[in-house]
Design an enzyme around this catalytic site. Structure first.
Site, mmCIF file in Angstrom:
data_model
loop_
_atom_site.group_PDB
_atom_site.id
_atom_site.type_symbol
_atom_site.label_atom_id
_atom_site.label_comp_id
_atom_site.label_asym_id
_atom_site.label_seq_id
_atom_site.Cartn_x
_atom_site.Cartn_y
_atom_site.Cartn_z
ATOM 1 N N ASP A 7 10.175 -2.616 -10.907
ATOM 2 C CA ASP A 7 10.648 -2.001 -9.668
ATOM 3 C C ASP A 7 9.699 -0.829 -9.400
ATOM 4 O O ASP A 7 9.836 0.228 -9.993
ATOM 5 C CB ASP A 7 12.089 -1.516 -9.811
ATOM 6 N N GLU A 67 9.312 -6.504 -7.465
ATOM 7 C CA GLU A 67 10.127 -6.476 -6.257
ATOM 8 C C GLU A 67 9.244 -6.223 -5.045
ATOM 9 O O GLU A 67 8.368 -5.363 -5.074
ATOM 10 C CB GLU A 67 11.212 -5.401 -6.355
ATOM 11 N N ASP A 140 16.185 2.511 -11.104
ATOM 12 C CA ASP A 140 14.935 1.744 -11.072
ATOM 13 C C ASP A 140 14.828 0.805 -12.284
ATOM 14 O O ASP A 140 14.257 -0.274 -12.187
ATOM 15 C CB ASP A 140 13.734 2.696 -11.071
#
Length: 174
Positions: A7, A67, A140
Site C-alpha cells: 500500500d 494497490e 497502511d
C-alpha cells in the site's frame, strides 16, 4: 506461493507478505516503511526504494501486488502517492518479480466478497483470514495485507485455491 502486498505512500508505505499453499495462508511479515517529512521528495523516494529492495531481498516473494491509485480530491496527495507507487513498481520489476495491480474495489471484493465493503470490514477480514491477534496498524499495513490476500484470491485459478470463505490458516513463520 509467496505474495507481497504493498500500500504505497511517501510518508508511510505498508507492506505485508503471506505464503499461500492451496487453501492455507501463513503470515510471513508485515510492517511499514516511514520516510521523514523533512526530507526532500527525491530523497524520500530514494529511501523508500532502498527499503523496499531490502524487504524484497529478505523475504523473496514470488509475486508483488500493489494497490492502484484511486481518485483523490487532493492533487498533491495523489501525485505523492503516484510517485510512491512508481517506486514500488520499479523495485519489484528491478527484482525480476511478477507484479499485479488492484483497485481498492478489487481488493475489497477479493477479501470480503463485496466491492463496497467498509474499511473496517476489510480490516476485520484481514485479521480473521490471517489469524492475527489484532488488526495490524497503521491502516497502511492492514491495507497491504488486504492487497496480498486479493492477489492470492485472484490467483485461485492459477495454481492456488484460496477462497476467503473457505479459509484455513497456517502458523506464523520467519
Amino acid at each position: 506461493m509467496r505474495v507481497m502486498g504493498i500500500d504505497p505512500g511517501t510518508a508511510i508505505t505498508g507492506y505485508g507478505i503471506i505464503d499461500v499453499e492451496g487453501n492455507r495462508l501463513a503470515v510471513v511479515a508485515y510492517d511499514c516503511i516511514r520516510t521523514p517529512a523533512g526530507l526532500a521528495m527525491p530523497r524520500r523516494l530514494q529511501l523508500l526504494y532502498q527499503e523496499l529492495l531490502a524487504v524484497l531481498d529478505r523475504y523473496r516473494p514470488r509475486h508483488v501486488a500493489v494497490e492502484e491509485l484511486f481518485f483523490n480530491k487532493n492533487t498533491r496527495t495523489a501525485l505523492a502517492v503516484g510517485q510512491a507507487r512508481g517506486v514500488a513498481l520499479l523495485a519489484a520489476v528491478n527484482s525480476s518479480l511478477e507484479v499485479a495491480e488492484y483497485t481498492p474495489l478489487e481488493v475489497k471484493q477479493g477479501v470480503t466478497g463485496y466491492g463496497r465493503a467498509a474499511k473496517e470490514q476489510v480490516q476485520y477480514m484481514v485479521r480473521a483470514l490471517l489469524a492475527l491477534p489484532e488488526i495490524p496498524r497503521p491502516d497502511d499495513v492492514a491495507d497491504a495485507l488486504a492487497v496480498a490476500l486479493c492477489h492470492a484470491h485472484r490467483q485461485g485459478g492459477r495454481g492456488t485455491a484460496f477462497n476467503p470463505r473457505e479459509h484455513h490458516h497456517g502458523g506464523r513463520s520467519g
